[in-house]
Design a protein around this motif. Structure first.
Motif, PDB file in Angstrom:
ATOM      1  N   GLU A 209       2.709   8.300  -2.472  1.00 57.54           N
ATOM      2  CA  GLU A 209       1.320   8.002  -2.833  1.00 57.54           C
ATOM      3  C   GLU A 209       0.338   8.672  -1.870  1.00 57.54           C
TER       4      GLU A 209
ATOM      5  N   LYS B 156       0.249  -0.066  -3.566  1.00 62.15           N
ATOM      6  CA  LYS B 156       1.139   0.945  -4.125  1.00 62.15           C
ATOM      7  C   LYS B 156       1.231   0.828  -5.649  1.00 62.15           C
ATOM      8  N   LYS B 157       1.401  -0.388  -6.142  1.00 65.03           N
ATOM      9  CA  LYS B 157       1.530  -0.609  -7.579  1.00 65.03           C
ATOM     10  C   LYS B 157       0.270  -0.159  -8.316  1.00 65.03           C
TER      11      LYS B 157
ATOM     12  N   MET C  89       6.836   3.783   3.301  1.00 65.08           N
ATOM     13  CA  MET C  89       6.859   3.192   1.968  1.00 65.08           C
ATOM     14  C   MET C  89       5.832   3.801   1.017  1.00 65.08           C
ATOM     15  N   LEU C  90       4.823   4.467   1.571  1.00 68.05           N
ATOM     16  CA  LEU C  90       3.793   5.063   0.721  1.00 68.05           C
ATOM     17  C   LEU C  90       3.806   6.590   0.800  1.00 68.05           C
TER      18      LEU C  90
ATOM     19  N   LEU D  10       3.733  -6.360   3.852  1.00 70.75           N
ATOM     20  CA  LEU D  10       4.450  -5.859   2.684  1.00 70.75           C
ATOM     21  C   LEU D  10       3.771  -6.281   1.386  1.00 70.75           C
TER      22      LEU D  10
ATOM     23  N   LEU E 237       0.728  -4.012   1.030  1.00 74.87           N
ATOM     24  CA  LEU E 237       1.225  -2.649   0.841  1.00 74.87           C
ATOM     25  C   LEU E 237       1.728  -2.450  -0.581  1.00 74.87           C
ATOM     26  N   LYS E 238       2.566  -3.355  -1.052  1.00 73.29           N
ATOM     27  CA  LYS E 238       3.143  -3.225  -2.392  1.00 73.29           C
ATOM     28  C   LYS E 238       2.074  -3.370  -3.475  1.00 73.29           C
ATOM     29  N   HIS E 239       1.087  -4.221  -3.222  1.00 76.23           N
ATOM     30  CA  HIS E 239       0.001  -4.397  -4.185  1.00 76.23           C
ATOM     31  C   HIS E 239      -0.797  -3.100  -4.322  1.00 76.23           C
TER      32      HIS E 239
END
Length: 268
Positions: free
Chosen positions: A257, A183-184, A253-254, A176, A179-181
């Motif tokens: 994107e 995505k941001k 989650m992506l 996570l 992944l979040k890095h």
């Protein structure tokens, strides 16, 4: 000193930023320095804080309301020998002086050693920094060049997993985090109003990407065969694959994107 450094912003680790760094440096004209561990973000944040202190007291900034520092400095100058009787709690030097001080620091930190080695210009690549840091550097160096690099997040996470950066097998927290890095930064890069966006896949597979890069950077000496001949990649012999759960989490989650960048999940 060069007033047009090159800044590579990569959407996280294992996205090809080191390859791009070495590719540009292979021109012999620009030395692209490596990652600073997010130090550029700290410079950007401190610059914002100075801006807040200089700003009007009724204006909201990222870190709070303005401190009226610019007005206090102006009154301080005008007061002459009575200046010490004026309020000066948030007084700071003028914004242009603060900006030039950051520029002088970065010129000395990166530019001077690059010139000492025979390069006519310099740059930095980073995998942590986002668009706020890019705009800070654009403020300091109006003629700077910016490259925003992204790679298929499934390949990114797999490469990270192969290098045992996931910490614990099947533990969700590291997945996570990466992944979040990604995505941001990928979302920020997509909305950038400056610079050249590049996909890793195009960089290694589409020869016209080198032409676009050369034209944007105004560097005619970037060798077109460098990527094919380069042998400096950090190979991994770890034979692992993304699990079904990992692929499912990434796909969910992506979702937006992946569609935006035209990336697809490998077969589940």
């Amino acid at each position: 000193m060069s007033n047009s450094p090159i800044f590579i912003f990569s959407a996280g680790w294992r996205s090809g930023s080191t390859l791009l760094q070495r590719l540009i440096s292979s021109s012999g004209k620009v030395l692209i320095w490596g990652e600073a561990g997010g130090a550029l973000d700290c410079f950007s944040d401190s610059f914002d804080r100075y801006g807040q202190m200089l700003g009007d007291g009724n204006q909201r900034f990222k870190h709070g309301f303005g401190g009226n520092g610019a007005k206090e400095f102006s009154r301080f100058i005008e007061a002459g020998d009575k200046r010490n009787h004026h309020w000066s709690a948030c007084m700071n030097p003028p914004a242009e002086h603060i900006a030039s001080t950051y520029k002088n620091f970065l010129d000395h930190l990166y530019g001077q050693p690059a010139f000492d080695l025979g390069y006519s210009s310099w740059g930095v690549k980073e995998v942590r920094s986002g668009i706020e840091t890019a705009y800070f550097l654009k403020n300091i160096y109006p003629d700077a060049k910016f490259i925003f690099l992204v790679r298929n997040p499934f390949d990114v996470i797999l490469s990270i997993k192969k290098r045992n950066w996931m910490d614990y097998v099947d533990h969700p927290a590291p997945l996570l985090f990466y992944l979040k890095h990604w995505k941001k930064l990928a979302n920020e890069f997509r909305t950038a109003t400056l610079g050249l966006p590049i996909k890793y896949e195009d960089l290694v597979n589409d020869p016209t990407t080198i032409n676009k890069l050369s034209d944007y950077l105004q560097l005619s000496d970037i060798p077109h065969d460098f990527i094919q001949e380069s042998h400096a990649d950090w190979e991994s012999n770890t034979q692992v694959e993304l699990s079904l759960i990992e692929k499912t989490v990434l796909s969910y989650m992506l979702k937006t994107e992946l569609k935006t960048y035209h990336y697809q999940c490998p077969s589940k």
